[in-house]
Design a protein around this motif. Structure first.
Motif, short mmCIF file in Angstrom:
data_model
loop_
_atom_site.label_atom_id
_atom_site.label_comp_id
_atom_site.label_asym_id
_atom_site.label_seq_id
_atom_site.Cartn_x
_atom_site.Cartn_y
_atom_site.Cartn_z
N GLY A 44 7.68 3.44 3.88
CA GLY A 44 8.37 3.90 2.68
C GLY A 44 9.43 2.96 2.13
O GLY A 44 10.03 3.24 1.09
N LYS A 45 9.65 1.84 2.82
CA LYS A 45 10.68 0.89 2.37
C LYS A 45 10.08 -0.33 1.65
O LYS A 45 10.80 -1.23 1.22
N GLY A 46 8.75 -0.36 1.53
CA GLY A 46 8.08 -1.54 0.98
C GLY A 46 8.56 -1.96 -0.39
O GLY A 46 8.75 -3.16 -0.66
N PHE A 47 8.76 -1.00 -1.27
CA PHE A 47 9.18 -1.32 -2.64
C PHE A 47 10.54 -2.00 -2.63
O PHE A 47 10.77 -2.96 -3.39
N TYR A 48 11.43 -1.53 -1.77
CA TYR A 48 12.77 -2.11 -1.70
C TYR A 48 12.72 -3.53 -1.13
O TYR A 48 13.46 -4.41 -1.58
N GLY B 72 6.88 5.84 -1.62
CA GLY B 72 5.75 5.97 -0.70
C GLY B 72 5.10 4.65 -0.36
O GLY B 72 4.06 4.60 0.32
N ILE B 73 5.70 3.54 -0.81
CA ILE B 73 5.10 2.22 -0.62
C ILE B 73 5.57 1.58 0.69
O ILE B 73 6.75 1.61 1.03
N SER B 74 4.60 0.99 1.41
CA SER B 74 4.89 0.27 2.65
C SER B 74 4.17 -1.08 2.64
O SER B 74 3.30 -1.32 1.79
N CYS C 77 0.84 -1.21 0.00
CA CYS C 77 0.00 0.00 0.00
C CYS C 77 0.87 1.25 0.00
O CYS C 77 2.09 1.18 0.19
N LYS C 78 0.21 2.38 -0.20
CA LYS C 78 0.93 3.66 -0.17
C LYS C 78 0.63 4.39 1.13
O LYS C 78 -0.51 4.76 1.42
N THR C 79 1.67 4.59 1.92
CA THR C 79 1.53 5.40 3.14
C THR C 79 1.84 6.86 2.83
O THR C 79 1.53 7.74 3.64
N ASP C 80 2.44 7.10 1.67
CA ASP C 80 2.68 8.48 1.22
C ASP C 80 2.34 8.56 -0.27
O ASP C 80 3.21 8.35 -1.13
N PRO C 81 1.06 8.84 -0.60
CA PRO C 81 0.63 8.86 -2.00
C PRO C 81 1.28 9.95 -2.83
O PRO C 81 1.22 9.92 -4.06
#
Length: 381
Positions: free
Chosen positions: A231-235, A182-184, A170-174
């Motif tokens: 914010g680190k979800g994508f990584y 912004g993905i977590s 999901c996005k915590t910072d759209p």
């Protein structure tokens, strides 16, 4: 030829899982295909026998086993049927997120039940409007005190019906620039207010594997269920996709091997024009070609597994294995069905199910086109 990463203890483990599946899965698999779901009882029995997440640390109920054990599990599950792919997803794709990025409290809360089969897991990336383009997801999580308010929709979620724990991308910072920052990852538990499971999706293949839509309408998720950092979800996803794609390649390799063997057995029995189909030169050439390519695939996959177990960064090679082996398996299914003739189109023959099940392997875990993009990028193109 035995792969270099396999030792005697691995082969003993293989014998054990084969014996288990012969008793607990193979006799019932066709019924599960008709029922369009695998019973939770199988998960619990697998947990009782140490076949769920054996790589986990002993303090959480695991066996501290290496990835070779995971390979064997995935291979033997595939030999029963591709519909069991959700077990591999739980073992080697979802639960590793908890182990790598979870806090100690989260690990103690979730991991032991993932090992016993009490908890079944899923990961929710894909949305109706975003698949390969992960940065384009619309699902949002807004912090509200000690909770996140989650809104969005996910689709094509493996284990979606059974899932007790869902890792939601999901996005915590759209408004983050670039968007992927912004993905977590939030872990949503069954029973969370505002979280509902939609219909079980009616697929071309993988009939026994439960795939679902998931809905989040002001779902209140405890902030303590954030996996890792905001914010680190994508990584995190990029780091784990290597093993996910390798797991898909392993399954496709075994599917190709199984299809070849069942076709060899069939053409030796089937007769046409007064002789066995296996005696026709065309049949022999087709089978020789497939056998050659499948052996090349096995050699490459085993090499990639060995390097993955050694901790090497092999994103390019894994991407190659994922696209090439799944493409090979699709070609194999088509050629094998042709050699079966009309009988191959009948559901009573397993080649028909294999023909239905294999195409999605070139789509999920990142489409084969995305794999080629990754390879080209890493070639400096």
């Amino acid at each position: 030829m035995t792969a270099s990463y396999l030792k005697e203890e691995h082969e003993l483990f293989r014998q054990s899982i084969q014996k288990f599946l012969d008793k607990e899965a193979k006799p019932y698999y066709e019924q599960w295909e008709k029922d369009r779901i695998i019973p939770r009882e199988l998960w619990e029995k697998m947990g009782e026998n140490g076949f769920l997440c054996p790589w986990l640390d002993e303090q959480y109920g695991g066996l501290n086993a290496d990835f070779g054990y995971s390979v064997i599990l995935n291979e033997e599950l595939e030999r029963v049927g591709t519909g069991l792919v959700g077990i591999g997803l739980h073992n080697d794709i979802v639960v590793p997120y908890f182990d790598s990025y979870g806090s100690e409290e989260q690990k103690k809360r979730w991991l032991p039940k993932c090992v016993t089969g009490e908890y079944i897991t899923a990961i929710a990336m894909t949305e109706p409007g975003a698949g390969s383009d992960l940065a384009g997801i619309k699902t949002t999580a807004v912090r509200d005190g000690d909770s996140y308010i989650l809104n969005g929709q996910k689709t094509f979620i493996t284990n979606g019906i059974h899932a007790d724990l869902v890792v939601v991308v999901c996005k915590t910072d759209p408004h983050a620039k670039p968007a992927h920052k912004g993905i977590s990852l939030l872990v949503v538990e069954e029973g969370t207010p505002g979280f509902t499971k939609g219909r079980k999706l009616d697929k071309v293949g993988l009939h026994s594997q439960d795939t679902a839509e998931l809905f989040f309408e002001d779902a209140k998720v405890p902030a303590e269920n954030l996996l890792g950092e905001e914010g680190k979800g994508f990584y995190y996803l990029m780091e784990k996709l290597q093993q996910e794609r390798l797991t898909v390649a392993i399954g496709a390799q075994v599917a190709a091997e199984e299809m070849l063997q069942m076709t060899i057995d069939y053409v030796k029995e089937r007769k046409a024009f007064g002789q066995r189909i296996s005696q026709f030169q065309n049949t022999q050439f087709k089978l020789a070609e497939m056998a050659t390519e499948i052996q090349i695939g096995r050699t490459f996959v085993d090499d990639v597994i060995t390097r993955h177990m050694a901790g090497e960064e092999i994103v390019t090679e894994v991407s190659m294995a994922k696209w090439w082996v799944t493409d090979l398996a699709r070609r194999t299914a088509t050629t094998c069905m042709q050699l079966y003739g009309g009988y191959g189109y009948m559901e009573e023959y397993p080649i028909a199910r294999r023909f239905r099940d294999i195409p999605v392997a070139s789509i999920y875990a990142g489409s084969n086109e995305i794999m080629k993009n990754i390879i080209a990028k890493n070639m400096g193109l």
